[in-house]
Design a protein around this motif. Sequence first.
Motif: not given
Length: 272
Positions: A119, A121-124, A126, A200, A271
């Motif tokens: 859960k 941050y978005d690895p894309k 992050g 976001v 990802v």
Amino acid sequence: MKKILYTLSLGLFLFSCKTETKTETQTITKQEDKSLTEKVVKETKKYPENLVKVFNAHGGLDLWKSMRSLEYTQEKPDGKEVTTTDLYNRKALLASENYAIGFDGQKPWLLNKTDKEYKGYDPKFGYNLMFYFYTMPFILSDDGIKFSEAEALTFEGVTYPGIKISYDNGVGATPEDIYILYYNAETFKMEWLGYTVNFVPGIDTKELHFRRYGDWQEVNGLLLPNTITGYGFKDDKPTTPKAPNVFTNVKLSTTAPDAAMFIKPEQAKFVD
């Protein structure tokens, strides 16, 4: 007598050779120095004069570009997170006890080391999100960036001049982002960063968010943040501070990190 004349002639010949060699070496060295100077001058001409002064106040762009790897540690709720980045190709690894996020130069990947759903941050975004904030102002020397003068920021009675940063189409994951670097008018050290957020959902993409700098540490001759503090914001102005991001065990090196560390492990997932 002939032997004396022969010896003297030989000595003069050898001295002449040494002098010519020394002069030739000095000429080559001067040419190399001149080429390097011209390269640096040509490089800095791409940037506004005041931005170059900001770079210099933080140790200089030439020194920054000589570095190959950067590593720092952050304390997260579930433990320490160590970030390692190859500064030449921006391959990255964020490693912690429960997860790892990497970028192999083409795609980001995620390794969840627990049975629970990840859960974070978005690895894309992050894998280099904090890296981008951390490497200010030097990251603003990247290709594809456009500069213009920005309206100054006044906070608690102090006015900070601003430099606006925008991007060419196709640069980065969100080229529509806008950044504004605010600096101390006397020291030229970076003090604030204003920026828009376009990755976001549900956030106003035109409103400026803020992070405050000023707590610096010297690493290999360069000033890098010890802390970066996010602020609340209203009407494109900062309001109240939040808990700071703290960076420890900062390491800069002219040696490249091990390329194998950025390769996706078999258990990890790319990802999109």
